[in-house]
Design an enzyme around this catalytic site. Structure first.
Site, mmCIF file in Angstrom:
data_model
loop_
_atom_site.group_PDB
_atom_site.id
_atom_site.type_symbol
_atom_site.label_atom_id
_atom_site.label_comp_id
_atom_site.label_asym_id
_atom_site.label_seq_id
_atom_site.Cartn_x
_atom_site.Cartn_y
_atom_site.Cartn_z
ATOM 1 N N TYR A 145 0.868 -1.184 0.000
ATOM 2 C CA TYR A 145 0.000 0.000 0.000
ATOM 3 C C TYR A 145 0.902 1.231 0.000
ATOM 4 O O TYR A 145 1.831 1.314 0.806
ATOM 5 C CB TYR A 145 -0.896 0.002 1.239
ATOM 6 C CG TYR A 145 -1.798 1.208 1.363
ATOM 7 C CD1 TYR A 145 -1.544 2.199 2.314
ATOM 8 C CD2 TYR A 145 -2.909 1.359 0.544
ATOM 9 C CE1 TYR A 145 -2.372 3.308 2.426
ATOM 10 C CE2 TYR A 145 -3.743 2.462 0.651
ATOM 11 C CZ TYR A 145 -3.469 3.434 1.596
ATOM 12 O OH TYR A 145 -4.280 4.540 1.715
ATOM 13 N N ASP A 240 9.385 2.635 -0.558
ATOM 14 C CA ASP A 240 8.367 3.364 0.195
ATOM 15 C C ASP A 240 8.579 3.052 1.678
ATOM 16 O O ASP A 240 8.158 2.005 2.164
ATOM 17 C CB ASP A 240 6.962 2.952 -0.274
ATOM 18 C CG ASP A 240 5.891 3.657 0.538
ATOM 19 O OD1 ASP A 240 4.698 3.444 0.263
ATOM 20 O OD2 ASP A 240 6.252 4.415 1.458
ATOM 21 N N LYS A 268 4.637 9.406 8.407
ATOM 22 C CA LYS A 268 4.409 8.892 9.771
ATOM 23 C C LYS A 268 5.386 9.463 10.788
ATOM 24 O O LYS A 268 5.286 10.619 11.183
ATOM 25 C CB LYS A 268 4.397 7.358 9.747
ATOM 26 C CG LYS A 268 3.243 6.794 8.892
ATOM 27 C CD LYS A 268 3.232 5.292 8.885
ATOM 28 C CE LYS A 268 2.241 4.751 7.879
ATOM 29 N NZ LYS A 268 0.863 4.734 8.367
HETATM 30 P P1 KE4 Z 1 -0.711 8.498 4.296
HETATM 31 O O1 KE4 Z 1 -1.187 9.180 3.029
HETATM 32 O O2 KE4 Z 1 -1.805 7.692 4.966
HETATM 33 O O3 KE4 Z 1 0.011 9.438 5.259
HETATM 34 O O4 KE4 Z 1 0.430 7.439 3.868
HETATM 35 C C1 KE4 Z 1 0.113 6.465 2.900
HETATM 36 C C2 KE4 Z 1 1.071 5.310 3.042
HETATM 37 C C3 KE4 Z 1 2.103 5.185 2.123
HETATM 38 N N1 KE4 Z 1 2.996 4.168 2.210
HETATM 39 C C4 KE4 Z 1 2.906 3.251 3.211
HETATM 40 C C5 KE4 Z 1 3.907 2.145 3.268
HETATM 41 C C6 KE4 Z 1 1.870 3.337 4.171
HETATM 42 O O5 KE4 Z 1 1.793 2.399 5.154
HETATM 43 C C7 KE4 Z 1 0.934 4.382 4.096
HETATM 44 C C8 KE4 Z 1 -0.218 4.514 5.073
HETATM 45 N N2 KE4 Z 1 -0.408 3.412 5.969
HETATM 46 C C9 KE4 Z 1 -1.756 3.208 6.466
HETATM 47 C C10 KE4 Z 1 -1.712 2.117 7.535
HETATM 48 N N3 KE4 Z 1 -1.355 0.854 7.034
HETATM 49 C C11 KE4 Z 1 -2.374 4.460 6.978
HETATM 50 C C12 KE4 Z 1 -3.602 4.266 7.831
HETATM 51 C C13 KE4 Z 1 -4.807 4.817 7.176
HETATM 52 O O6 KE4 Z 1 -4.967 4.640 5.939
HETATM 53 O O7 KE4 Z 1 -5.627 5.421 7.909
#
Ligand code: KE4
Length: 430
Positions: A145, A240, A268
């Site tokens: 993701y 990533d 994060k």
């Molecule tokens: P954000 O746009 O949510 O800040 O980051 C996206 C993202 C990009 N790359 C990786 C490896 C990530 O894990 C994420 C976001 N992770 C999720 C939890 N697995 C965010 C939680 C959510 O979607 O509310």
């Protein structure tokens, strides 16, 4: 047994104004049943919901709160910054300081651009790789993701996998055809795509340790093989590290595995709980970004002074106290070993994975190394396990397909409580 009355009434009101009552789908408890908790406050290893129930938590805002909640160092930095106004939309000294610190902590990053989320970071990195190489196609891995950018919502992990909609409607055919899908830990699947799309692939993007289909480690040599293939084919290798960056080591997974990507995306932890993302890499690539180069990317609140104050505080603390990573590894290993002993005592052979302070208990007896093997997990049983742990005061990510995060606020005593609750929950659901 905790009561959830206030969360329940807030959730019913929230659904009148917010789609699904939440501002991010994974929070909705859809995969585990019942209503989501509405959290009122948090301190250290504990969160408190609107019904004043206390929980030990292993979500930590999906990764950012590596030091635990309301850490004094971050609170001090933010409270000092607030009286100077919240935003200028102009360059600030703190942005230079945090950029220099990131370059120091992550050697593969020679230049870095701040944005406001992990999604913005990955979207920008892929656009830049396409602009820099003049090629269109992107290889991603099923179950990884990278945020909700159109190019990534193809066999996406995290909430998309949890909701059972790994390919999102609204992503056009035109976009989808430029995203090619490989299998995590399967270099042959990557080589096949490279061969059938010779000279058309701008970038390969992956989570070097996958945390969005549970926690899945790269097999021996997989990352090295990707590096070699990208060198041979002039493909930009993007790690990533939104989740693994500053989590698994000061320099992230790339430091741990000794593999150098061309670009890295971050999020994060970099914001210490404030909305921050970043992308960076080789100078020759990063100088393709506007205003130096032709690839456009911008943001009103990029480098926001309050967010930079929080980010600089947490990153410099981590940079100056590498023993934190030893503590995190030790306590997480204690938890995972405790789980393993519980499984043995109960004659259960579920799969446990761990990398540093990320770990996952998969409700399957299969080895888990990619999307398909992760998908053999019994998500219904996970839902029962989640509920039992919650009733015992342990707050887990409400999905089988998420990594759990241990914070530095989790002591050995708290770890023992988590292990005991795990035993009780496993016993209760079988
Ligand atoms: P954000 O746009 O949510 O800040 O980051 C996206 C993202 C990009 N790359 C990786 C490896 C990530 O894990 C994420 C976001 N992770 C999720 C939890 N697995 C965010 C939680 C959510 O979607 O509310």
């Amino acid at each position: 047994m905790p009561i959830f009355d206030r969360s329940r009434s807030l959730f019913s009101k929230a659904q009148q104004y917010i789609p699904g009552g939440v501002n991010s789908p994974v929070r909705a408890f859809k995969a585990v049943g019942g209503d989501p908790l509405f959290i009122k406050s948090a301190k250290g290893a504990y969160v408190y919901d609107e019904d004043n129930n206390q929980y030990i938590e292993l979500i930590n805002s999906w990764g950012p709160m590596i030091l635990g909640h309301s850490h004094e160092i971050i609170e001090k930095a933010v409270s000092e910054a607030i009286p100077r106004s919240l935003s200028f939309g102009a360059p600030t000294a703190k942005e230079v300081e945090i950029a220099a610190l990131i370059v120091d902590m992550v050697p593969s990053i020679e230049k870095v651009r701040m944005v406001n989320s992990g999604t913005e970071a990955t979207m920008s990195a892929v656009r830049l790789a396409r602009g820099y190489t003049g090629k269109d196609k992107l290889i991603k891995f099923a179950g990884c993701y990278h945020g909700h950018g159109d190019s990534f919502l193809i066999a996406a992990g995290s909430g998309a996998m949890t909701m059972g909609i790994p390919n999102s409607p609204g992503v056009t055919e035109g976009t989808a055809q430029d995203t090619l899908l490989a299998d995590f830990n399967d270099i042959t699947s990557v080589r096949k795509l490279v061969e059938t799309n010779k000279g058309q692939i701008a970038a390969i993007i992956l989570e070097p340790v996958a945390g969005n289909m549970g926690c899945i480690l790269p097999k021996e040599g997989f990352l090295q093989d990707l590096r070699k293939l990208c060198d041979e084919e002039r493909i930009v290798l993007i790690f990533d590290e939104v989740m693994t960056g500053f989590r698994l080591a000061k320099g992230g997974a790339q430091e741990l595995y000794g593999v150098t990507p061309d670009m890295t995306t971050l999020g994060k932890i970099i914001g210490g709980g404030m909305p921050v993302g970043a992308y960076g890499g080789k100078k020759e690539i990063m100088d393709f970004v506007s205003p130096v180069g032709p690839v456009y990317q911008a943001g009103t609140l990029s480098g926001n002074p309050i967010a930079m104050a929080a980010g600089y505080a947490i990153l410099s603390h981590l940079n100056e106290n590498s023993k934190i990573y030893e503590d995190l590894d030790r306590v997480t290993t204690k938890i995972v070993n405790g789980y393993r002993q519980n499984l043995e005592k109960l004659g259960l052979n579920y799969t446990l994975t761990q990398q540093g302070s990320m770990f996952c208990l998969f409700f399957t007896d299969q080895e888990v190394f990619d999307y398909n093997s992760a998908s053999t997990s019994d998500t219904e049983l996970f839902g029962k396990y989640f509920r039992s742990m919650l009733n015992q005061g342990i707050y887990l990510a409400p999905s089988q397909y998420e990594a759990l995060f241990v914070s530095h606020a989790i002591t050995d005593e708290i770890a023992d409580r988590i292990i005991d609750a795990n035993y009780q929950a496993l016993k209760e659901i079988h």
